[in-house]
Scaffold this active site. Structure first.
Site, PDB file in Angstrom:
ATOM      1  N   ASN A 134       2.410  -4.288  -3.709  1.00 29.15           N
ATOM      2  CA  ASN A 134       1.082  -4.816  -3.226  1.00 29.15           C
ATOM      3  C   ASN A 134      -0.024  -3.597  -3.188  1.00 29.15           C
ATOM      4  OD1 ASN A 134      -0.626  -7.064  -3.153  1.00 29.15           O
ATOM      5  ND2 ASN A 134      -0.651  -6.740  -0.907  1.00 29.15           N
TER       6      ASN A 134
ATOM      7  N   ASP B 209     -11.427 -11.197  -1.397  1.00 29.24           N
ATOM      8  CA  ASP B 209     -12.721 -11.616  -0.454  1.00 29.24           C
ATOM      9  C   ASP B 209     -13.808 -10.858  -1.204  1.00 29.24           C
ATOM     10  OD1 ASP B 209     -11.839  -9.252   0.511  1.00 29.24           O
ATOM     11  OD2 ASP B 209     -11.360 -10.330   2.370  1.00 29.24           O
TER      12      ASP B 209
ATOM     13  N   GLU C  31      -5.247 -10.917  -2.148  1.00 28.30           N
ATOM     14  CA  GLU C  31      -6.118 -10.566  -1.024  1.00 28.30           C
ATOM     15  C   GLU C  31      -7.570 -10.654  -1.127  1.00 28.30           C
ATOM     16  OE1 GLU C  31      -4.944  -7.687   1.630  1.00 28.30           O
ATOM     17  OE2 GLU C  31      -2.757  -7.611   1.322  1.00 28.30           O
TER      18      GLU C  31
ATOM     19  N   HIS D  12     -10.185  -6.806  -2.395  1.00 30.47           N
ATOM     20  CA  HIS D  12     -11.154  -6.778  -1.390  1.00 30.47           C
ATOM     21  C   HIS D  12     -12.431  -6.234  -2.007  1.00 30.47           C
ATOM     22  CE1 HIS D  12      -8.478  -8.172   1.664  1.00 30.47           C
ATOM     23  NE2 HIS D  12      -7.358  -7.302   1.514  1.00 30.47           N
TER      24      HIS D  12
ATOM     25  N   GLU E  15       0.964  -1.285  -0.002  1.00 32.93           N
ATOM     26  CA  GLU E  15       0.061   0.128   0.156  1.00 32.93           C
ATOM     27  C   GLU E  15       0.874   1.320   0.056  1.00 32.93           C
ATOM     28  OE1 GLU E  15      -2.668  -0.632   3.217  1.00 32.93           O
ATOM     29  OE2 GLU E  15      -3.345  -2.604   2.474  1.00 32.93           O
TER      30      GLU E  15
HETATM   31  O1  9MR Z   1      -6.389  -9.317   7.924  1.00 31.40           O
HETATM   32  C1  9MR Z   1      -5.536  -8.539   8.643  1.00 31.40           C
HETATM   33  C2  9MR Z   1      -5.934  -8.136   9.896  1.00 31.40           C
HETATM   34  O2  9MR Z   1      -6.133  -9.111  10.659  1.00 31.40           O
HETATM   35  C3  9MR Z   1      -5.318  -7.116  10.522  1.00 31.40           C
HETATM   36  O3  9MR Z   1      -6.006  -6.606  11.777  1.00 31.40           O
HETATM   37  C4  9MR Z   1      -5.144  -5.832   9.510  1.00 31.40           C
HETATM   38  C5  9MR Z   1      -4.427  -4.795  10.480  1.00 31.40           C
HETATM   39  O4  9MR Z   1      -4.528  -3.560   9.518  1.00 31.40           O
HETATM   40  O5  9MR Z   1      -4.607  -6.318   8.628  1.00 31.40           O
HETATM   41  C6  9MR Z   1      -5.491  -7.036   7.583  1.00 31.40           C
HETATM   42  O6  9MR Z   1      -4.834  -7.545   6.646  1.00 31.40           O
HETATM   43  C7  9MR Z   1      -4.559  -6.350   5.508  1.00 31.40           C
HETATM   44  C8  9MR Z   1      -3.364  -6.844   4.788  1.00 31.40           C
HETATM   45  O7  9MR Z   1      -2.248  -6.890   5.544  1.00 31.40           O
HETATM   46  C9  9MR Z   1      -2.930  -5.513   4.022  1.00 31.40           C
HETATM   47  N1  9MR Z   1      -4.182  -5.337   3.004  1.00 31.40           N
HETATM   48  C10 9MR Z   1      -5.502  -5.309   3.556  1.00 31.40           C
HETATM   49  C11 9MR Z   1      -5.664  -6.280   4.510  1.00 31.40           C
HETATM   50  C12 9MR Z   1      -7.160  -6.047   5.271  1.00 31.40           C
HETATM   51  O8  9MR Z   1      -7.184  -5.061   6.024  1.00 31.40           O
END
Ligand code: 9MR
Length: 382
Positions: free
Chosen positions: A222, A296, A294, A260, A180
């Site tokens: 990413n 969903d 990622e 997402h 990001e």
């Molecule tokens: O799924 C992850 C969640 O358990 C964490 O709390 C969160 C913290 O920011 O991060 C989530 O994963 C993220 C990923 O690392 C980067 N892209 C977005 C994902 C969903 O927020």
């Protein structure tokens, strides 16, 4: 047959001879139909039976992945290697998980994940070396308190990437080196700690350090988008960033598109298959690989649908089909294994709309319509 006809001809039995000729013609005609029918069958003979996703993915040379929330839990045991041939640590390899405090590493969870993946013979996507979130709690204080914050940050960054990418060298197939890089909603580079002190070149530096620490790993950048279209301004801005990196000789191998689909904030749009495909192509045309990293799809997109899971299956099918149509799109990872455990049900504000049921397996670990849709796409049947 010819002998019989000659005999009948000689006996001048014209009626019987005509009967024989008709029978022979019918047999010949039927033969032609059978033979040509077989030909068509063999052309269409694709077996659309879905064994398991991992098996189909292996057959078709594709990565089907899942993020693992709890590498030491036992749920994973049931699905990894059966339904998925690739895994990503949902949190365990993030900087703050590995080092709650700068330089203080605890690799236990991440090691467990790597061992587990090795035992199952599945690929590991490393997520993530550098990100604005989930950092050591004292990272910012450590940098701001230094005499030369820029030099201190540079040193900490190098130490971290060497420690982590070096430790898993040869085991992690692909790293999300930077996650990001764009600001959350706009089109600018995110004004995070790294950017503030090192400028955009913090990305360059991170990739070079990762390459040096693990020369075999594939290195990805990413990002997420709200609209998956090559003309969307956020995609355009990200594409321009990737081009700049390439022009500066940054060792980047690929681009991860998160995928997402939350369905609740009103900012994201469901993907159109062709636009998604064109967006992926815009990156592979730069000579890079792409992956959906990622994915969903919340069922909240379809609150009034008669069959929300059929609608959800169509979204999955569209994204997978778009990826399959692009030769250098090498895989899709879902952000979780099953609807039992999804970040959407855990994290605000999404958790206010739980349950999202966004994944391929249901809460009993049974395949959903989306699972079969994906399988059919991989088999070339949908
Ligand atoms: O799924 C992850 C969640 O358990 C964490 O709390 C969160 C913290 O920011 O991060 C989530 O994963 C993220 C990923 O690392 C980067 N892209 C977005 C994902 C969903 O927020």
């Amino acid at each position: 047959m010819a002998e019989l006809l000659r005999k009948l001809w000689k006996e001048k039995d014209g009626r019987r001879m005509a009967e024989y000729i008709v029978i022979v013609l019918i047999i010949a005609f039927a033969g032609i139909i059978i033979v040509s029918g077989c030909g068509d069958d063999s052309k269409d003979a694709i077996d659309c039976t879905c064994s398991t996703l991992a098996e189909v993915a292996e057959q078709t040379g594709f990565w089907i992945g899942a993020a693992i929330a709890d590498p030491e839990g036992d749920l994973e045991q049931k699905t990894i290697g059966v339904h998925f041939n690739s895994v990503t640590a949902e949190n365990a390899m993030k900087w703050g998980s590995l080092a709650p405090s700068v330089g203080q590493y605890d690799f236990q969870e991440a090691d467990a994940l790597v061992d587990f993946a090795d035992e199952r013979g599945v690929r590991i996507r490393g997520h993530v070396l550098v990100w604005r979130n989930q950092q050591p709690a004292d990272l910012e204080a450590e940098v701001l308190g230094a005499d030369d914050p820029e030099a201190r940050l540079r040193a900490i960054l190098a130490e971290h990437i060497e420690a982590v990418a070096g430790r898993y060298s040869g085991q992690v197939d692909t790293w999300d080196v930077v996650n990001e890089p764009m600001e959350q909603y706009g089109i600018q580079i995110d004004n995070n700690l790294f950017y503030q002190y090192l400028g955009e070149e913090y990305i360059d530096e991170s990739f070079s350090l990762a390459r040096a620490a693990d020369p075999q790993a594939r290195l990805f950048l990413n990002e997420y988008f709200y609209v998956h279209n090559p003309t969307d301004e956020r995609v355009v801005a990200f594409h321009a960033l990737v081009k700049r990196l390439l022009e500066r000789g940054v060792p980047i191998d690929g681009v991860g598109i998160q995928g997402h689909f939350w369905g609740i904030l009103g900012v994201d749009e469901l993907p159109a298959r062709t636009a998604f495909e064109e967006m992926l192509r815009s990156f592979t045309e730069l000579g890079l690989e792409v992956e959906i990293t990622e994915m969903d799809v919340s069922r909240n997109y379809f609150p009034h649908a008669e069959d929300p899971f059929a609608e959800q299956a169509q979204v999955y099918a569209d994204v997978f089909a778009a990826c399959r149509a692009v030769p250098d799109c090498i895989g899709v990872t879902t952000w979780g294994m099953s609807d039992i455990n999804t970040w959407l049900d855990r994290n605000e504000p999404f958790s206010n709309y739980a349950p999202h049921h966004p994944l391929l397996l249901d809460t009993n670990l049974q395949p959903k319509p989306a699972y079969y849709a994906v399988c059919e796409v991989l088999l070339g049947c949908r």
